[in-house]
Scaffold this motif. Structure first.
Motif, short mmCIF file in Angstrom:
data_model
loop_
_atom_site.label_atom_id
_atom_site.label_comp_id
_atom_site.label_asym_id
_atom_site.label_seq_id
_atom_site.Cartn_x
_atom_site.Cartn_y
_atom_site.Cartn_z
N ARG A 70 -79.28 16.21 46.81
CA ARG A 70 -79.01 16.67 45.44
C ARG A 70 -77.74 17.72 45.52
O ARG A 70 -77.00 17.90 44.71
CB ARG A 70 -80.36 17.04 44.78
N LEU A 74 -73.59 17.31 44.04
CA LEU A 74 -73.01 18.28 43.11
C LEU A 74 -71.61 17.84 42.42
O LEU A 74 -71.52 17.73 41.28
CB LEU A 74 -73.20 19.97 43.18
N TRP A 77 -71.83 14.85 40.38
CA TRP A 77 -73.28 14.60 39.61
C TRP A 77 -73.27 13.35 38.60
O TRP A 77 -73.96 12.85 38.22
CB TRP A 77 -73.61 15.90 38.98
N TYR A 83 -79.89 13.63 39.00
CA TYR A 83 -79.93 14.73 38.11
C TYR A 83 -80.64 14.30 36.76
O TYR A 83 -80.40 13.07 36.33
CB TYR A 83 -78.62 15.42 37.89
N ARG A 88 -77.82 17.25 33.68
CA ARG A 88 -76.51 16.64 33.37
C ARG A 88 -75.82 17.36 32.17
O ARG A 88 -74.39 17.73 32.11
CB ARG A 88 -76.47 15.32 33.06
#
Length: 153
Positions: A70, A74, A77, A83, A88
């Motif tokens: 995760r 980023l 994303w 996410y 979001r």
């Protein structure tokens, strides 16, 4: 390259530094949650190229148990499913308020996504958090805050 600190602004402007810390302290008690705030802080720091703040917030995310995938995703994303809708919406709003000169036509849609995932107080707190990390980033980049080389757990 690890540049030399230009000015130790926190020592030269201690009242301003304390005010910055006070804003951060109010965000700690926000209902947004520390993980969401640190995801936003890390993403904004990536966009702004602030190595010091990015290092700090990635470390904070790891301490909170966030997975590397995760964190590493980023920058992408939008292309991955790691996410939540809430994250979001926050990341889109963070990028929008960070890149003020870009994407004016998308701000209404981004705000609508916020309204679907956050209450008004949370939107205000998120916006303050985004403004705050942008300020920290500008000082970090401008004053060339150095990043210490050390392992990240």
């Amino acid at each position: 390259m690890n540049p030399t600190l230009r000015l130790n602004w926190s020592k030269l402007a201690p009242k301003s530094f304390e005010a910055f810390l006070s804003v951060n302290a109010t965000l700690e008690s926000s209902t947004l949650g520390k993980v969401l705030i640190d995801l936003v802080f890390a993403r904004v720091s990536q966009v702004n190229g602030c190595a010091y703040c990015l290092d700090m917030h990635v470390r904070d995310l790891r301490k909170q148990g966030e997975e590397w995938q995760r964190i590493n995703s980023l920058p992408t994303w939008r292309e991955v499913s790691f996410y939540s809708d809430r994250e979001r919406a926050a990341l889109a709003w963070a990028e929008s308020l960070t890149r003020l000169a870009d994407r004016h036509d998308e701000r209404d849609a981004e705000f609508a996504a916020l309204k679907a995932n956050f209450n008004d107080q949370e939107i205000a707190e998120l916006s303050v958090a985004i403004a705050q990390i942008n300020s920290w980033n500008r000082l970090g980049v401008g004053m060339r805050l150095p990043v210490a080389a050390k392992a990240i757990a």
